[in-house]
Design an enzyme around this catalytic site. Structure first.
Site, PDB file in Angstrom:
ATOM      1  N   GLY A   1     -18.227  47.905  51.124  1.00 29.62           N
ATOM      2  CA  GLY A   1     -16.945  47.211  51.099  1.00 29.62           C
ATOM      3  C   GLY A   1     -16.057  47.682  52.227  1.00 29.62           C
ATOM      4  O   GLY A   1     -16.170  48.818  52.694  1.00 29.62           O
TER       5      GLY A   1
ATOM      6  N   HIS B   1     -12.074  48.737  44.202  1.00 26.60           N
ATOM      7  CA  HIS B   1     -11.824  49.760  45.225  1.00 26.60           C
ATOM      8  C   HIS B   1     -11.179  49.107  46.458  1.00 26.60           C
ATOM      9  O   HIS B   1     -10.195  49.620  47.001  1.00 26.60           O
ATOM     10  CB  HIS B   1     -13.157  50.432  45.584  1.00 26.60           C
ATOM     11  CG  HIS B   1     -13.090  51.416  46.702  1.00 26.60           C
ATOM     12  ND1 HIS B   1     -13.325  52.761  46.519  1.00 26.60           N
ATOM     13  CD2 HIS B   1     -12.837  51.268  48.035  1.00 26.60           C
ATOM     14  CE1 HIS B   1     -13.204  53.396  47.690  1.00 26.60           C
ATOM     15  NE2 HIS B   1     -12.925  52.498  48.614  1.00 26.60           N
TER      16      HIS B   1
END
Length: 186
Positions: A60, A156
């Site tokens: 990510g 996150h």
């Protein structure tokens, strides 16, 4: 092409700021940024490119990590099966958690971050299931339900858009203590 030198590290003030919403129609600049972000993640997971360009593998990436205060994230989670389709591969513009489970989960090995060059021990409790609304790179509204690892990764990255680092969620006094209902993913 994005490399590790483009990623700012913890301590940089941008990582603690709230990112700006992206307006429609999407600009070429935003579309290009999203494409570069997903390409970085794909490259970082390809051993030859990881080595050639000295990349750290990542699943990510959020625009603030590139010192860009815009609400855009990229997520590329490889398949568990060899040569399978990625479990999740998406660029999400203005991602928003529209619902989440009460039940929480965390990664047994803790979380890491491309902007953090050190190990930070501890569990990071997050919602086990989330529903996310976002705009894709074509400018279309999307909604996706995620659970377990993909849900954790997206949460996150959304945290980055709000100036929150993963270790902010670790219990300072007891880093490996979570509610008894929390699922620890292995």
């Amino acid at each position: 092409m994005l490399t590790m030198k483009d990623i700012i590290r913890e301590g940089h003030p941008t990582l603690r700021k709230v990112s700006e919403k992206i307006e429609r129609p999407l600009s070429e600049e935003i579309i290009s940024l999203g494409q570069e972000m997903i390409q970085f993640l794909q490259n970082s997971q390809t051993p030859e490119l990881e080595e050639k360009y000295d990349l750290r593998p990542g699943v990510g990436l959020a625009a603030p990590q590139l010192n860009i205060l815009k609400r855009i994230i990229a997520v590329h989670i490889p398949s568990i099966e060899e040569d399978g389709e990625p479990e999740l591969s998406a660029v999400m513009i203005n991602p928003k958690i529209i619902s989440h489970s009460v039940k929480q989960s965390c990664l047994g090995d803790g979380e890491g971050c491309l902007s953090v060059d050190r190990e930070v021990p501890g569990y990071v409790p997050r919602a086990s299931k989330v529903t996310i609304s976002y705009i894709d790179l074509k400018g279309n509204d999307q909604k996706i339900r995620l659970r377990d690892y993909p849900a954790i990764v997206v949460q996150h990255e959304i945290d980055h858009l709000n100036g929150v680092m993963f270790y902010d969620r670790i219990n300072e006094d007891h880093p490996f203590e979570v509610d008894e209902d929390t699922i620890i993913l292995g």
